[in-house]
Motif scaffolding. Structure first.
Motif, PDB file in Angstrom:
ATOM      1  N   ALA A  17       0.831  -1.206   0.000  1.00  0.00           N
ATOM      2  CA  ALA A  17       0.000   0.000   0.000  1.00  0.00           C
ATOM      3  C   ALA A  17       0.868   1.260   0.000  1.00  0.00           C
ATOM      4  O   ALA A  17       0.552   2.243  -0.675  1.00  0.00           O
ATOM      5  CB  ALA A  17      -0.932  -0.004   1.212  1.00  0.00           C
ATOM      6  N   CYS A  21       0.752   3.924  -2.932  1.00  0.00           N
ATOM      7  CA  CYS A  21       0.424   5.322  -2.632  1.00  0.00           C
ATOM      8  C   CYS A  21       1.497   6.266  -3.183  1.00  0.00           C
ATOM      9  O   CYS A  21       1.182   7.304  -3.765  1.00  0.00           O
ATOM     10  CB  CYS A  21       0.269   5.508  -1.130  1.00  0.00           C
ATOM     11  SG  CYS A  21      -0.233   7.165  -0.643  1.00  0.00           S
ATOM     12  N   THR A  29      -5.496  10.728  -6.044  1.00  0.00           N
ATOM     13  CA  THR A  29      -5.831  10.400  -4.656  1.00  0.00           C
ATOM     14  C   THR A  29      -7.179  11.026  -4.316  1.00  0.00           C
ATOM     15  O   THR A  29      -7.518  12.108  -4.784  1.00  0.00           O
ATOM     16  CB  THR A  29      -4.762  10.905  -3.679  1.00  0.00           C
ATOM     17  OG1 THR A  29      -4.607  12.302  -3.826  1.00  0.00           O
ATOM     18  CG2 THR A  29      -3.441  10.209  -3.913  1.00  0.00           C
ATOM     19  N   LYS A  34      -1.988  13.266  -0.614  1.00  0.00           N
ATOM     20  CA  LYS A  34      -1.155  12.066  -0.678  1.00  0.00           C
ATOM     21  C   LYS A  34      -0.292  11.891   0.574  1.00  0.00           C
ATOM     22  O   LYS A  34      -0.138  10.781   1.087  1.00  0.00           O
ATOM     23  CB  LYS A  34      -0.282  12.155  -1.934  1.00  0.00           C
ATOM     24  CG  LYS A  34       0.455  10.924  -2.282  1.00  0.00           C
ATOM     25  CD  LYS A  34       1.077  11.139  -3.660  1.00  0.00           C
ATOM     26  CE  LYS A  34       2.128  10.166  -3.980  1.00  0.00           C
ATOM     27  NZ  LYS A  34       2.652  10.344  -5.321  1.00  0.00           N
ATOM     28  N   TRP A  37      -2.236  10.350   3.296  1.00  0.00           N
ATOM     29  CA  TRP A  37      -2.450   8.924   3.056  1.00  0.00           C
ATOM     30  C   TRP A  37      -1.211   8.117   3.447  1.00  0.00           C
ATOM     31  O   TRP A  37      -1.329   7.036   4.031  1.00  0.00           O
ATOM     32  CB  TRP A  37      -2.819   8.662   1.600  1.00  0.00           C
ATOM     33  CG  TRP A  37      -4.265   8.885   1.321  1.00  0.00           C
ATOM     34  CD1 TRP A  37      -4.811   9.830   0.521  1.00  0.00           C
ATOM     35  CD2 TRP A  37      -5.362   8.147   1.866  1.00  0.00           C
ATOM     36  NE1 TRP A  37      -6.186   9.728   0.529  1.00  0.00           N
ATOM     37  CE2 TRP A  37      -6.549   8.692   1.344  1.00  0.00           C
ATOM     38  CE3 TRP A  37      -5.466   7.071   2.743  1.00  0.00           C
ATOM     39  CZ2 TRP A  37      -7.806   8.210   1.668  1.00  0.00           C
ATOM     40  CZ3 TRP A  37      -6.728   6.580   3.070  1.00  0.00           C
ATOM     41  CH2 TRP A  37      -7.875   7.147   2.541  1.00  0.00           C
ATOM     42  N   ILE A  41      -1.241   5.178   6.233  1.00  0.00           N
ATOM     43  CA  ILE A  41      -0.792   3.823   5.914  1.00  0.00           C
ATOM     44  C   ILE A  41       0.278   3.367   6.894  1.00  0.00           C
ATOM     45  O   ILE A  41       0.265   2.229   7.368  1.00  0.00           O
ATOM     46  CB  ILE A  41      -0.290   3.750   4.457  1.00  0.00           C
ATOM     47  CG1 ILE A  41      -1.459   3.890   3.491  1.00  0.00           C
ATOM     48  CG2 ILE A  41       0.466   2.450   4.197  1.00  0.00           C
ATOM     49  CD1 ILE A  41      -1.061   4.103   2.052  1.00  0.00           C
ATOM     50  N   TRP A  52      -6.784   2.623   2.365  1.00  0.00           N
ATOM     51  CA  TRP A  52      -6.176   3.170   1.146  1.00  0.00           C
ATOM     52  C   TRP A  52      -6.704   2.456  -0.097  1.00  0.00           C
ATOM     53  O   TRP A  52      -7.085   3.076  -1.072  1.00  0.00           O
ATOM     54  CB  TRP A  52      -4.653   3.070   1.205  1.00  0.00           C
ATOM     55  CG  TRP A  52      -4.010   3.236  -0.133  1.00  0.00           C
ATOM     56  CD1 TRP A  52      -3.429   2.270  -0.891  1.00  0.00           C
ATOM     57  CD2 TRP A  52      -3.913   4.441  -0.908  1.00  0.00           C
ATOM     58  NE1 TRP A  52      -2.971   2.791  -2.069  1.00  0.00           N
ATOM     59  CE2 TRP A  52      -3.249   4.115  -2.112  1.00  0.00           C
ATOM     60  CE3 TRP A  52      -4.304   5.744  -0.700  1.00  0.00           C
ATOM     61  CZ2 TRP A  52      -2.991   5.066  -3.093  1.00  0.00           C
ATOM     62  CZ3 TRP A  52      -4.036   6.693  -1.686  1.00  0.00           C
ATOM     63  CH2 TRP A  52      -3.392   6.346  -2.859  1.00  0.00           C
ATOM     64  N   GLY A  56      -8.823   5.446  -0.970  1.00  0.00           N
ATOM     65  CA  GLY A  56      -7.797   6.451  -1.164  1.00  0.00           C
ATOM     66  C   GLY A  56      -7.410   6.762  -2.587  1.00  0.00           C
ATOM     67  O   GLY A  56      -6.784   7.776  -2.859  1.00  0.00           O
ATOM     68  N   LYS A  57      -7.795   5.925  -3.513  1.00  0.00           N
ATOM     69  CA  LYS A  57      -7.298   6.073  -4.872  1.00  0.00           C
ATOM     70  C   LYS A  57      -8.445   5.953  -5.856  1.00  0.00           C
ATOM     71  O   LYS A  57      -9.350   5.150  -5.673  1.00  0.00           O
ATOM     72  CB  LYS A  57      -6.270   4.965  -5.124  1.00  0.00           C
ATOM     73  CG  LYS A  57      -5.638   4.970  -6.477  1.00  0.00           C
ATOM     74  CD  LYS A  57      -4.597   3.863  -6.557  1.00  0.00           C
ATOM     75  CE  LYS A  57      -3.951   3.809  -7.901  1.00  0.00           C
ATOM     76  NZ  LYS A  57      -2.948   2.774  -7.986  1.00  0.00           N
TER      77      LYS A  57
END
Length: 117
Positions: A17, A21, A29, A34, A37, A41, A52, A56-57
């Protein structure tokens, strides 16, 4: 052995992850920057990576990636397929002309040998 898996699997998930990321462009994101995040994580070992992946994406369907200007598989790229067709046609015409020339030379040789006998 089971105890080792209880540490290795969350660690692998966190590393994956984290790398995912870092490789994700900022504009893809969702909900948070970012940097935030990355912190989530790393701080929340098991929950952070799972959140995530789900929130998150920006996720696109597999077929939409190529149309959005990203990488396209060669067999899905019409320009690449057209270039192959052009190359094959050109190569085919050259091979065909070469084959006709060789056949003609062979006929001349065979007809020349028949007249000499």
């Amino acid at each position: 052995m089971l105890r080792a898996l209880l540490y290795i699997l969350p660690l692998a998930l966190t590393i994956y992850a984290f790398i995912d990321c870092l490789n994700t462009p900022e504009e893809e994101t969702k909900h948070l920057p970012k940097v935030v995040w990355v912190i989530i994580i790393l701080l929340f070992w098991i929950v952070g990576p799972i959140v995530w992946f789900f929130a998150g994406k920006v996720r696109r369907p597999a077929g939409a990636r190529g149309r959005a200007g990203g990488w396209v598989a060669p067999d899905d790229n019409p320009e690449f397929l057209k270039s192959l067709k052009d190359e094959n046609t050109q190569g085919f015409e050259e091979r065909e002309a070469d084959l006709r020339r060789r056949e003609e030379e062979l006929r001349k040789r065979e007809s020349g040998e028949d007249t000499e006998s």
